[in-house]
Design a protein around this motif. Structure first.
Motif, PDB file in Angstrom:
ATOM      1  N   VAL A 106      -8.589   5.503  -0.779  1.00 41.51           N
ATOM      2  CA  VAL A 106      -8.886   4.401  -1.704  1.00 41.51           C
ATOM      3  C   VAL A 106      -8.026   3.183  -1.366  1.00 41.51           C
ATOM      4  O   VAL A 106      -8.531   2.059  -1.242  1.00 41.51           O
ATOM      5  CB  VAL A 106      -8.674   4.843  -3.171  1.00 41.51           C
ATOM      6  N   ILE A 107      -6.753   3.402  -1.195  1.00 40.17           N
ATOM      7  CA  ILE A 107      -5.840   2.294  -0.890  1.00 40.17           C
ATOM      8  C   ILE A 107      -6.162   1.710   0.483  1.00 40.17           C
ATOM      9  O   ILE A 107      -6.109   0.494   0.681  1.00 40.17           O
ATOM     10  CB  ILE A 107      -4.362   2.762  -0.966  1.00 40.17           C
ATOM     11  N   SER A 137       0.826  -1.209   0.000  1.00 43.59           N
ATOM     12  CA  SER A 137       0.000   0.000   0.000  1.00 43.59           C
ATOM     13  C   SER A 137       0.856   1.252   0.000  1.00 43.59           C
ATOM     14  O   SER A 137       0.508   2.256  -0.629  1.00 43.59           O
ATOM     15  CB  SER A 137      -0.918   0.016   1.224  1.00 43.59           C
ATOM     16  N   SER A 138       1.976   1.210   0.712  1.00 46.72           N
ATOM     17  CA  SER A 138       2.827   2.395   0.782  1.00 46.72           C
ATOM     18  C   SER A 138       3.428   2.740  -0.580  1.00 46.72           C
ATOM     19  O   SER A 138       3.719   3.897  -0.851  1.00 46.72           O
ATOM     20  CB  SER A 138       3.935   2.202   1.817  1.00 46.72           C
ATOM     21  N   PHE A 139       3.606   1.733  -1.423  1.00 45.79           N
ATOM     22  CA  PHE A 139       4.067   2.007  -2.780  1.00 45.79           C
ATOM     23  C   PHE A 139       2.906   2.445  -3.672  1.00 45.79           C
ATOM     24  O   PHE A 139       3.087   3.231  -4.599  1.00 45.79           O
ATOM     25  CB  PHE A 139       4.748   0.773  -3.382  1.00 45.79           C
ATOM     26  N   ALA A 140       1.722   1.944  -3.387  1.00 48.69           N
ATOM     27  CA  ALA A 140       0.555   2.268  -4.212  1.00 48.69           C
ATOM     28  C   ALA A 140       0.060   3.688  -3.964  1.00 48.69           C
ATOM     29  O   ALA A 140      -0.364   4.370  -4.912  1.00 48.69           O
ATOM     30  CB  ALA A 140      -0.563   1.265  -3.950  1.00 48.69           C
ATOM     31  N   VAL A 141       0.099   4.158  -2.717  1.00 47.80           N
ATOM     32  CA  VAL A 141      -0.443   5.490  -2.400  1.00 47.80           C
ATOM     33  C   VAL A 141       0.254   6.596  -3.195  1.00 47.80           C
ATOM     34  O   VAL A 141      -0.427   7.392  -3.847  1.00 47.80           O
ATOM     35  CB  VAL A 141      -0.410   5.769  -0.876  1.00 47.80           C
ATOM     36  N   PRO A 142       1.589   6.688  -3.197  1.00 45.56           N
ATOM     37  CA  PRO A 142       2.211   7.773  -3.970  1.00 45.56           C
ATOM     38  C   PRO A 142       1.947   7.653  -5.476  1.00 45.56           C
ATOM     39  O   PRO A 142       1.811   8.668  -6.165  1.00 45.56           O
ATOM     40  CB  PRO A 142       3.709   7.650  -3.685  1.00 45.56           C
ATOM     41  N   LEU A 143       1.850   6.417  -5.963  1.00 43.82           N
ATOM     42  CA  LEU A 143       1.566   6.247  -7.393  1.00 43.82           C
ATOM     43  C   LEU A 143       0.153   6.707  -7.731  1.00 43.82           C
ATOM     44  O   LEU A 143      -0.061   7.411  -8.720  1.00 43.82           O
ATOM     45  CB  LEU A 143       1.763   4.786  -7.796  1.00 43.82           C
ATOM     46  N   ALA A 158      -1.518   8.775  -5.942  1.00 45.42           N
ATOM     47  CA  ALA A 158      -1.572  10.205  -5.614  1.00 45.42           C
ATOM     48  C   ALA A 158      -1.090  11.083  -6.759  1.00 45.42           C
ATOM     49  O   ALA A 158      -1.316  12.292  -6.743  1.00 45.42           O
ATOM     50  CB  ALA A 158      -0.762  10.488  -4.361  1.00 45.42           C
ATOM     51  N   MET A 159      -0.466  10.485  -7.774  1.00 42.06           N
ATOM     52  CA  MET A 159      -0.069  11.277  -8.947  1.00 42.06           C
ATOM     53  C   MET A 159      -1.285  11.667  -9.782  1.00 42.06           C
ATOM     54  O   MET A 159      -1.214  12.611 -10.570  1.00 42.06           O
ATOM     55  CB  MET A 159       0.918  10.486  -9.808  1.00 42.06           C
ATOM     56  N   THR A 160      -2.381  10.942  -9.597  1.00 38.54           N
ATOM     57  CA  THR A 160      -3.576  11.207 -10.400  1.00 38.54           C
ATOM     58  C   THR A 160      -4.700  11.860  -9.602  1.00 38.54           C
ATOM     59  O   THR A 160      -5.710  12.245 -10.200  1.00 38.54           O
ATOM     60  CB  THR A 160      -4.110   9.900 -11.014  1.00 38.54           C
ATOM     61  N   MET A 161      -4.551  11.957  -8.301  1.00 35.40           N
ATOM     62  CA  MET A 161      -5.602  12.537  -7.451  1.00 35.40           C
ATOM     63  C   MET A 161      -4.951  13.074  -6.181  1.00 35.40           C
ATOM     64  O   MET A 161      -3.785  12.803  -5.926  1.00 35.40           O
ATOM     65  CB  MET A 161      -6.660  11.482  -7.114  1.00 35.40           C
TER      66      MET A 161
END
Length: 179
Positions: free
Chosen positions: A62-63, A43-49, A51-54
């Motif tokens: 969401v995550i 999740s910690s890798f997914a959040v910044p990715l 977050a580039m779109t929102m």
């Protein structure tokens, strides 16, 4: 021809036919760290990715929702050994601790951005993982002591054997005499 007899090698109380015992606190914590921590790192890798779109808070929400659903399933089946999938009630109860974890991670990131106007991704990761780790310890306690505790007698009190006591036999005359 020999008559068929019932197989007496496996009784209903046989370990192969009954559910496994719920793991103890240490085993549960290790399983919680593996399941929850693994999902948390992903999740910690997914959040910044995402977050580039929102906005970051929306990406984190969401995550958090997706990872909470997945983790609740894993915790019910594996971490706390309930032997069955969690129902909606347990998912809702678990979401309360997830909401607190969400608040902790958002507050940590907010404070980071107050202290540093443009922190690097590594700094954000470190702050997010630290906040997630602290929130995770709180979640473990809530899940073990409250959400999945109904599957055990009591998480706080050791189990003591119940000794059946003989019932005194009172005659109808003895009862009538005391009334």
């Amino acid at each position: 021809m020999e008559p068929k007899t019932a197989d007496r090698t496996q009784s209903p109380s046989s370990p192969s036919l009954s559910l496994p015992a719920a793991p103890g606190p240490l085993a549960s914590f290790v399983r919680f760290v593996v399941c929850g921590g693994g999902i948390g790192v992903l999740s910690s890798f997914a959040v910044p990715l995402v977050a580039m779109t929102m906005p970051w808070a929306v990406a984190n929400a969401v995550i958090t929702v997706v990872s909470t659903l997945l983790c609740t399933e894993l915790h019910a089946l594996f971490t706390f050994g309930t032997g069955r999938r969690p129902g909606w009630r347990r998912h809702l109860q678990s979401s309360g601790s997830a909401a607190a974890a969400y608040a902790v991670t958002c507050a940590a990131m907010f404070l980071l951005h107050v202290i540093q106007s443009a922190p690097g991704m590594l700094t954000e990761q470190a702050v997010y993982l630290t906040a997630s780790g602290l929130a995770g310890i709180g979640r473990f306690l809530v899940l073990r002591l409250f959400v999945f505790a109904s599957d055990r007698k009591s998480p706080l009190r050791p189990r003591r054997p119940v000794l059946p006591l003989p019932r005194p036999a009172l005659t109808q005359a003895a009862v009538a005499a005391t009334c």
